[in-house]
Structure formats: structure tokens, C-alpha cells
Design a protein around this motif. Structure first.
Motif, short mmCIF file in Angstrom:
data_model
loop_
_atom_site.label_atom_id
_atom_site.label_comp_id
_atom_site.label_asym_id
_atom_site.label_seq_id
_atom_site.Cartn_x
_atom_site.Cartn_y
_atom_site.Cartn_z
N PHE A 252 1.12 -1.00 -0.23
CA PHE A 252 -0.12 -0.14 0.14
C PHE A 252 0.70 1.28 -0.34
N LYS A 253 1.91 0.91 0.04
CA LYS A 253 2.96 2.43 0.32
C LYS A 253 4.73 2.19 -0.13
N PRO A 254 3.52 1.67 -1.58
CA PRO A 254 4.56 1.01 -2.71
C PRO A 254 5.71 2.20 -2.66
N TRP A 255 5.83 3.77 -2.25
CA TRP A 255 7.19 4.54 -2.75
C TRP A 255 8.02 4.59 -1.69
N LEU A 256 7.92 4.17 -0.50
CA LEU A 256 8.89 4.03 1.02
C LEU A 256 9.57 3.12 0.05
N PHE A 257 9.91 1.92 -0.47
CA PHE A 257 10.52 0.89 -1.03
C PHE A 257 11.77 1.72 -1.83
N PHE A 258 11.09 2.27 -3.10
CA PHE A 258 11.86 3.39 -3.95
C PHE A 258 12.69 4.60 -3.49
N GLN A 259 12.10 4.69 -2.78
CA GLN A 259 12.83 6.18 -1.98
C GLN A 259 14.52 5.32 -0.80
N GLY A 260 14.06 4.40 -0.28
CA GLY A 260 14.84 3.14 -0.32
C GLY A 260 15.60 2.89 -1.25
N LEU A 261 15.35 2.06 -2.10
CA LEU A 261 16.54 2.00 -2.84
C LEU A 261 17.13 3.22 -4.02
N PHE A 262 16.32 4.33 -4.37
CA PHE A 262 16.79 5.37 -5.71
C PHE A 262 17.42 6.07 -4.48
N ASN A 263 18.76 5.90 -4.15
CA ASN A 263 19.78 7.12 -4.00
C ASN A 263 20.64 7.62 -3.65
N LEU A 264 21.62 8.26 -3.41
CA LEU A 264 23.34 8.44 -3.50
C LEU A 264 23.89 7.12 -2.80
N PRO A 265 23.51 7.41 -1.98
CA PRO A 265 24.58 6.02 -1.32
C PRO A 265 24.10 4.40 -1.54
N ASN A 266 23.03 3.89 -2.04
CA ASN A 266 23.30 3.48 -2.82
C ASN A 266 24.06 2.89 -3.94
N LEU A 267 23.71 4.18 -4.89
CA LEU A 267 24.01 4.12 -6.14
C LEU A 267 26.41 4.36 -6.15
N GLU A 268 26.53 5.08 -4.66
CA GLU A 268 27.48 4.60 -4.38
C GLU A 268 28.12 3.17 -4.04
N TYR A 269 27.60 2.87 -3.52
CA TYR A 269 27.42 1.34 -3.18
C TYR A 269 27.58 0.31 -4.62
N LEU A 270 26.16 0.55 -5.62
CA LEU A 270 26.56 -0.74 -6.26
C LEU A 270 27.89 -0.56 -7.10
N LEU A 271 28.59 0.96 -7.08
CA LEU A 271 29.13 0.90 -7.88
C LEU A 271 30.83 0.16 -7.13
N LEU A 272 30.92 0.45 -5.85
CA LEU A 272 32.57 -0.24 -5.53
C LEU A 272 32.06 -1.85 -5.47
N LEU A 306 26.48 0.48 6.64
CA LEU A 306 27.97 -1.36 6.93
C LEU A 306 27.48 -1.44 6.21
N GLN A 307 26.60 -1.26 5.39
CA GLN A 307 25.74 -3.35 4.75
C GLN A 307 25.75 -2.59 3.30
N LYS A 308 26.86 -0.75 2.94
CA LYS A 308 26.86 -0.72 1.10
C LYS A 308 28.27 0.13 1.64
N ASP A 309 29.44 -1.05 1.74
CA ASP A 309 30.65 -0.54 1.85
C ASP A 309 31.42 -2.45 1.37
N LEU A 354 41.20 -0.11 -3.15
CA LEU A 354 39.84 -0.20 -2.34
C LEU A 354 40.24 -0.98 -1.74
N ALA A 355 41.08 -2.01 -1.28
CA ALA A 355 41.46 -2.62 -0.51
C ALA A 355 42.12 -1.76 0.53
N LYS A 356 42.49 -2.27 1.85
CA LYS A 356 42.33 -1.09 3.51
C LYS A 356 43.71 -1.77 3.78
N TYR A 357 45.00 -2.12 3.04
CA TYR A 357 46.16 -2.51 3.18
C TYR A 357 46.49 -1.13 3.49
N GLY A 358 46.37 0.24 3.07
CA GLY A 358 46.98 0.97 3.89
C GLY A 358 47.07 1.28 5.44
#
Length: 468
Positions: A252-272, A306-309, A354-358
Motif C-alpha cells: 500500500f505504500k510502495p513509494w517507501l521502498f522506491f525511496q529506500g532503493l534509489f538514492n546516492l548511497p546506494n548508487l555509490e554502493y553498487l559502483l563499489l 555498514l551494509q553499503k561498503d 579499494l583494499a585497506k592495506y594502507g
């Protein structure tokens, strides 16, 4: 013939080198007091208690360890502690499991007709995937074993080896209850797209069965199920405060899920997530990622950063299916790169970036000035008595029935329940403060049961007089 033998043995040499590197790095981090209570001390305490025949009640979580994620795999791991009780077993097992994933990748590549050199290259691509190195540094998690077992399950499915397939699925499920969702969707992939109806049906049945058993029986039996569910659901509280409410909002409120999916942190996560192997992905060969849908959806919808890195364990179940998609694409000659040198160059660039050897030349050296004092203080903890200490010290003294953290809320503790209180006032640890440490020290000073056993470089060890 000789060339073929050398290439076949090269994968084993590669795996051994990887185990040595990963184990050395995680051990060095631990030695430098950079491992943490969350989660190395949690699992070390649980496995130790199991090995001693005691009930593995986590004094960090305040529940039986099975009440957290129904991780039955911890019980066979306790056999290693019966040989010798050491947290380094967990670090070695982790390095071994992560590295061993390269072997089924090699065989999967061979199954799809790739050359031995290409198969070896893809195994190296996996080992250079930044999350593999990074998660090895992030304490210990049973999830790493699931990565390896998922690879073997996929390979067994292609080989039609039912015994190996079921064994690998069972190992995967024993690592974490939520992996049952990955197994269910893996079954859908096998059934619908790989035309393996029998194996797909078995996989779905095992996944559904374990989901019900773990979430409806094991976790509620060994924990306060309401509190445990709330602890995990708070990451998705914008979608609802219960499973039923989330489901209703989905309808009944699918827009909540779309707002949760489509945002900049998620775009960055997918790129990583995708960029280390983007060269080997094609829209026509992404069906293996069907099995990754539950993990990907939870990470994208979660409010927990933490789930997006590529640092934490949350993306691990995606890796096996990403690698299978790459293998299939490469075998179909639809990848951006075909030559090994370009593939390895790209993987090396991504690893370097991207590896944290540093961290070994920066943040891991932060507490070096108190390293000697902290080690000396730990040697004076001569019994398995109860301990209050910081996040960073906890994994070094976690093999006991009760250990608590000097973090927010610790000011209300009755200090008499502890036999030892070990504090580092320079490096406070997670959710702590100078004010809190001073409050604890003040309470101890007003208590005639404690003596200051050791102090140096702002490291303080207080012991109950009866323990000295």
C-alpha cells in the motif's frame, strides 16, 4: 603435459600464498590491538565455551550464541579449540575459507571451457576482489565459510554431484539463518535458468525448511525473539516496525521502498560492488545474480551504512554469483576484456584503490605507544575470572564465561561482579569516553575489594584482592 601439470599446481600454490598473506594480515592487526569485541570477541568467547562443554551464553549479546543467527557451524569449529584454545584458529579458518574459494572458481572456469591460464586468472581476480582482503581484516564472521561453500555448491550443481551439493548447502545454512534466503533464490536460479529441476527443488526445500526452523524454533528458543528481531528491524524502521507492517507497506505504500532503493548511497554502493569485475559482466549473462537478490535487496534497503561498503560481511553472499556471471560472460566472449593481462591490470588497480592495506601504516599503528603496557597488563590476568575492559582489548581476554565492555551504560555496572577491570585511558574503544573511564575508576577507588595491580602509559589493571 608438463605445462598442464604446472598450471594445475599453480592454483594450489596461489591458494597457499593467499592463506599465508591473509592470516598474517589479520593476525598482525589483532596483535596491534585493532581487532574488536564486535565481532571477534563474540565468536571467540562462544567457540571457547562450546569447546569447554559450557553453555555458550554471549556476555556481549546477553543471549545464547544460537539466538543471534542460529550459526550451528560454531560447534564443529570448537573442535579446533579442543586442540589448543586460541583466537588465531578463527583467523586461520577465515583465511583458509576465503582463499579456498579460488579452487572452485578454477574448476568452474574449466567447466565452461576456459583455458587453464584463464581459469587461473579468474581465481586471482577473486582473490584480488577488495572485499575479500577487507573482510579478512574485519575480525571474524562465519559468513566467510559460506562464501566458500556456496562456490562448492554451484560447482557441485554443474557436476551433478548430489552428495557434495547437499553437503555444501548444509554448511552454508549452518553459517547464518538469513542465508536460507540466498539458498532459496539459488534454487530458483537452478530450477528456472539452469534447467536443474531436481537440484533446484532440493535447494528451495532446504532453504525454506531452514528458514522456518531457524527463525521460528532455534532463534526464539535461545533468545528473546522480540528483542532480537527489533535489533535487526531497526535498520529498516522507515519501512515499518514489524514484518507484517513492512509487508503491508510494500503493498500500500510502495513509494517507501522506491525511496529506500534509489538514492546516492546506494548508487555509490553498487559502483563499489560491481566496478572490480564490471569488465566481465553482460546483461545477457546475469541470471546467476538471481541468487544474490535477497542480500542485495537487504543491503540497498537498509539504513545501516555498514551494509553499503566493501569493508563488512554483508555483501559476501553476492560474490560467488558475481564470479559465476563473470565466468559465463568470459566463456561466451562477451566481456570487455579477453586478455589476461588486461583483466589482471584492472583487478590490481581496483585492489590498490579499494583494499585497506594502507591501514597497516596508519590507523592500525594508533595505539602503538600503549602496546607494551597493554600486553603486560593482560599477562597479569591469571584466571578465567570476569573481566571489564575496552572494545580493543576484549578479543585478547575473551576466553571466559563473562566479559563486559567499558562503553556507554557501563557506569551502572556493579564492579563487584568483575574479577579484573582493564582500562586504556588513551584509546577508549567503541562508545566510550574519558568521563566514563573516570567514573569507573572513581567507583573502583571507593571499593575496598580492588587493588590497582598494574599501571603504565595510561593502562590500568584493577584486580579483586582475592584474585591476586
Amino acid at each position: 603435459m608438463k605445462s598442464s601439470y604446472l598450471k594445475s599446481s599453480s592454483i594450489l600454490i596461489l591458494i597457499v600464498i593467499s592463506i599465508i598473506i591473509l592470516f598474517f594480515c589479520s593476525s598482525l592487526k589483532h596483535i596491534l590491538f585493532q581487532s574488536t569485541a564486535w565481532d571477534l570477541a563474540i565468536f571467540d568467547q562462544a567457540v571457547y565455551l562450546i569447546s569447554q562443554g559450557k553453555i555458550p551464553i554471549s556476555s556481549f549479546l546477553n543471549i545464547h550464541i544460537l539466538g543471534d543467527h542460529a550459526a550451528l557451524i560454531l560447534y564443529p569449529l570448537a573442535l579446533f579449540y579442543k586442540i589448543y584454545s586460541s583466537v588465531y584458529w578463527l583467523l586461520l579458518i577465515q583465511a583458509f575459507a576465503l582463499s579456498l574459494g579460488a579452487l572452485p572458481i578454477y574448476y568452474l572456469s574449466q567447466y565452461y571451457g576456459l583455458t587453464q591460464s584463464k581459469s587461473l586468472t579468474l581465481s586471482l581476480v577473486y582473490l584480488l576482489y577488495p572485499l575479500i582482503f577487507n573482510i579478512n581484516l574485519f575480525d571474524f564472521h562465519p559468513d566467510v565459510i559460506a562464501v566458500c561453500s556456496l562456490f562448492w555448491a554451484i560447482l557441485a550443481a554443474y557436476w551433478n554431484n548430489l552428495g557434495l551439493f547437499i553437503f555444501a548447502i548444509v554448511i552454508t545454512l549452518s553459517c547464518k539463518s538469513v542465508l536460507s534466503l540466498t539458498i532459496i533464490f539459488m534454487g530458483l536460479w537452478l530450477f528456472c535458468f539452469e534447467k536443474k529441476q531436481k537440484l533446484g527443488s532440493i535447494t528451495i526445500s532446504l532453504g525454506v525448511s531452514w528458514f522456518i526452523i531457524s527463525t521460528r524454533l532455534i532463534i526464539p528458543l535461545f533468545s528473546d525473539n522480540t528483542a532480537n528481531i527489533s535489533r535487526h528491524l531497526e535498520r529498516f524502521n522507515y519501512l515499518g516496525n514489524s514484518f507484517s507492517e513492512i509487508f503491508q507497506n510494500l503493498l500500500f505504500k510502495p513509494w517507501l521502498f522506491f525511496q529506500g532503493l534509489f538514492n546516492l548511497p546506494n548508487l555509490e554502493y553498487l559502483l563499489l560492488l560491481f566496478i572490480p569485475i564490471i569488465w566481465g559482466l553482460s546483461l545477457h549473462y546475469l541470471t546467476p545474480l538471481i541468487a544474490a537478490i535477497p542480500t542485495l535487496a537487504m543491503n540497498l534497503l537498509s539504513q545501516n551504512v555498514l551494509q553499503k561498503d566493501l569493508l563488512h560481511q554483508y555483501s559476501l553472499p553476492i560474490i560467488p554469483f558475481l564470479m559465476v556471471a563473470v565466468i559465463i560472460t568470459l566463456s561466451a566472449k562477451k566481456s570487455w576484456f579477453q586478455h589476461n593481462k588486461y583483466i589482471l591490470t584492472w583487478s590490481l588497480i581496483c585492489f590498490i584503490a579499494l583494499a585497506k592495506y594502507g591501514y597497516f601504516t596508519s590507523r592500525y599503528l594508533d595505539s602503538l605507544d600503549t602496546w607494551k603496557a597493554t600486553n603486560e597488563a593482560i599477562t597479569k590476568i591469571s584466571t578465567k575470572g570476569n573481566v571489564l575492559t575496552s572494545t580493543y582489548i576484549a578479543p585478547h581476554v575473551s576466553q571466559r564465561a563473562m566479559i563486559k565492555l567499558a562503553e556507554n551504560g557501563a557506569e551502572s555496572f556493579d564492579v563487584n561482579q568483575f574479577d579484573y577491570i582493564l582500562l586504556n585511558q588513551r584509546y577508549l574503544g567503541r562508545e566510550s569516553s574519558q568521563e566514563l573511564i573516570e567514573t569507573i575508576k572513581e567507583k573502583i577507588g571507593q571499593n575496598n575489594n580492588f587493588n590497582l595491580t598494574y599501571t603504565k602509559d595510561d593502562v590500568y589493571l584493577f584486580s579483586q584482592k582475592t584474585k591476586q
